[in-house]
Design an enzyme around this catalytic site. Structure first.
Site, short mmCIF file in Angstrom:
data_model
loop_
_atom_site.label_atom_id
_atom_site.label_comp_id
_atom_site.label_asym_id
_atom_site.label_seq_id
_atom_site.Cartn_x
_atom_site.Cartn_y
_atom_site.Cartn_z
N TYR A 32 -10.44 46.53 47.22
CA TYR A 32 -9.39 47.44 47.78
C TYR A 32 -9.34 48.72 47.32
CZ TYR A 32 -4.36 48.50 50.12
OH TYR A 32 -4.01 48.70 51.11
N LYS A 51 -0.28 53.59 41.29
CA LYS A 51 0.69 52.17 40.31
C LYS A 51 1.63 52.44 38.99
CE LYS A 51 -0.47 48.99 43.04
NZ LYS A 51 -2.11 48.97 43.75
N ASP A 74 -11.44 53.50 41.13
CA ASP A 74 -10.31 53.31 41.90
C ASP A 74 -9.73 52.49 40.12
OD1 ASP A 74 -8.13 52.45 42.80
OD2 ASP A 74 -9.44 52.21 44.77
C1 LIG Z 1 -2.52 49.61 45.11
C2 LIG Z 1 -4.03 50.39 44.82
C3 LIG Z 1 -4.28 51.09 46.75
C4 LIG Z 1 -3.11 51.39 47.34
O1 LIG Z 1 -2.36 52.45 46.91
P1 LIG Z 1 -0.93 52.80 47.49
O2 LIG Z 1 -0.13 53.28 46.25
O3 LIG Z 1 -0.33 50.24 48.03
O4 LIG Z 1 -1.41 53.29 48.39
C5 LIG Z 1 -6.05 51.21 46.60
N1 LIG Z 1 -6.24 50.76 45.50
C6 LIG Z 1 -6.27 50.01 44.24
C7 LIG Z 1 -7.52 49.46 43.67
C8 LIG Z 1 -4.62 48.85 44.18
O5 LIG Z 1 -4.84 48.25 43.36
#
Ligand SMILES: *Cc1c(COP(=O)(O)O)cnc(C)c1O
Length: 422
Positions: free
Chosen positions: A136, A259, A231
């Site tokens: 994701y 995060k 990511d």
């Molecule tokens: C949480 C997350 C996102 C999205 O971040 P948001 O602050 O919710 O927009 C993107 N990539 C990864 C790997 C994530 O865990």
């Protein structure tokens, strides 16, 4: 309150998984948190293993974060100018991350991943991107794409409202499958800008990759002139200050953060070498901007939190805490012969209702097993333990979880497992 919320927000929530749809029941409305504990609006207390889905590596209302945020707040919340706090957080990160030379702050992980993709397209002059099924990267159009049917790697949009024309620029491959990647880069030779991956995929179960797979992905990207995007919105500052890139010592071309970086306030960032980042406006032609980017209050929270993470032994202690929770639960499940395991990387853990030793791909997750999770989740709530309300989501242990919290939680997990398997 949930009824009221449903009259205000779609599904009563401002982010879908919070609605409790996959476990049933009504979401907790949380009033307050302190350390590893949260209290709902009915006054019930829980030990929290959701930790706001990852940002709260120090737990709730950590004194260092509260103090720094409060002091900053009283000087004003936003100026739309550079501030010294941006320098402070930027320097703190860049001087402690071997692969980040320049960074740009944004306001969410979605924005970080989306901007990193644009940067990679701008740098390479290519349009297509590769992502992996089970990873994701937030909700930008190009990334809300799932694998097409059959052997086709051309993606199809996983959300209404994403034009198929966009989705077709995103190629979706299975994790842990080098042949698929080699086939795809051969088919689309010279057209792929970036391979985006969560190096520790943690949004669809915890799909721990063989580091050798990641190293091969790195080699293929280098050979093909494709940028590699890690990511690290979850794994960054979580499995070590330098995230998975540091843990496995693999150099990505671009990093996305979120995060933990914001200490519980809305911050994301992307980072790369000076040469790559030079392509971003105002020094380069790739446009990206934000009214509240580098917001001082959010920067202050990030500085306070990441300073704690940099203290010697921080991640070792966190790892020991997570083991203290997980190991007795796994031992109990084994002794009882339950088809259950907990996958863990540092302080990230995932409950898998499976006998498999490794689960590396999303198609190895049995969706029928999620019924066990719903029962377990409810049994844990009754015992004062809060987990994110979906069996596909991971849990987090924070530095604020005490041994007493973890022992109590382990006992509750054991009892809840007995309920789920009864
Ligand atoms: C949480 C997350 C996102 C999205 O971040 P948001 O602050 O919710 O927009 C993107 N990539 C990864 C790997 C994530 O865990």
């Amino acid at each position: 309150m949930f009824e009221k919320a449903q009259s205000l927000f779609p599904g009563g929530v401002n982010s879908p998984v919070r609605a409790f749809q996959s476990v049933g029941g009504t979401p907790l409305f949380v009033d307050r948190g302190a350390g590893a504990h949260i209290w709902d609006a009915d006054g019930n207390e829980f030990i929290d293993f959701c930790c706001s889905w990852g940002p709260l590596i120090l737990g709730h209302a950590h004194p260092a974060v509260v103090e720094r945020v409060t002091a900053t707040l009283s000087n004003g919340t936003s100026f739309g100018t550079p501030t010294r706090l941006e320098n402070e957080l930027g320097e703190l990160i860049l001087s402690n991350h071997r692969y980040a030379e320049r960074i740009r702050f944004v306001s969410s992980g979605t924005e970080a991943a989306m901007s990193a993709i644009r940067l990679a397209r701008g740098v390479t002059g290519r349009d297509k991107i590769i992502k992996f099924d089970g990873c994701y990267h937030g909700h930008a159009d190009a990334l809300l794409v799932k694998a097409g049917s059959g052997l086709a790697t051309l993606g199809t949009s996983s959300s209404a409202g994403v034009p198929e024309a966009y989705a077709r620029e995103t190629l979706v491959l299975p994790l842990n499958d080098l042949d698929a990647l080699e086939g795809c880069v051969a088919t689309y030779k010279g057209q792929i800008a970036v391979v985006a991956i969560e190096p520790i995929p943690a949004n669809n179960g915890l799909l721990i990759q063989d580091p050798e797979f990641l190293r091969e992905v790195r080699r293929i990207c280098t050979r093909e002139g494709i940028l590699l995007l890690f990511d690290e919105v979850i794994s960054g500052f979580r499995v070590g200050f330098e995230g998975a890139a540091g843990l496995y010592d693999i150099q990505p071309d671009v990093l996305a953060f979120g995060k933990i970086i914001g200490g519980g306030l809305p911050v994301g960032a992307y980072a790369a070498s000076e040469e790559v980042m030079r392509h971003i406006a105002p020094t380069g032609p790739v446009y990206q901007a934000g009214t509240l980017s580098g917001n001082p209050v959010a920067m202050a929270a990030g500085v306070a939190q990441l300073s704690e993470c940099l203290k010697p032994g921080f991640y070792e202690a966190l790892d020991r805490k997570a083991a203290r929770l997980v190991d007795p639960v796994v031992a109990h499940a084994k002794a009882q012969g339950y088809s259950f395991n907990i996958f863990r990387r540092g302080s990230i853990f995932w409950l898998a209702f499976s006998d498999a030793i490794h689960i590396r791909r999303s198609d190895q997750i049995d969706s029928d097993s999620m019924a066990y999770f719903s029962t377990l989740h409810a049994a844990l709530l009754e015992r004062g333990i809060y987990l994110g309300p979906s069996g596909y989501e991971v849990g987090f242990v924070s530095a604020a979880h005490t041994d007493a919290d973890l022992d109590r939680a382990a006992q509750a997990f054991i009892e809840a497992l007995d309920v789920a398997f009864a």
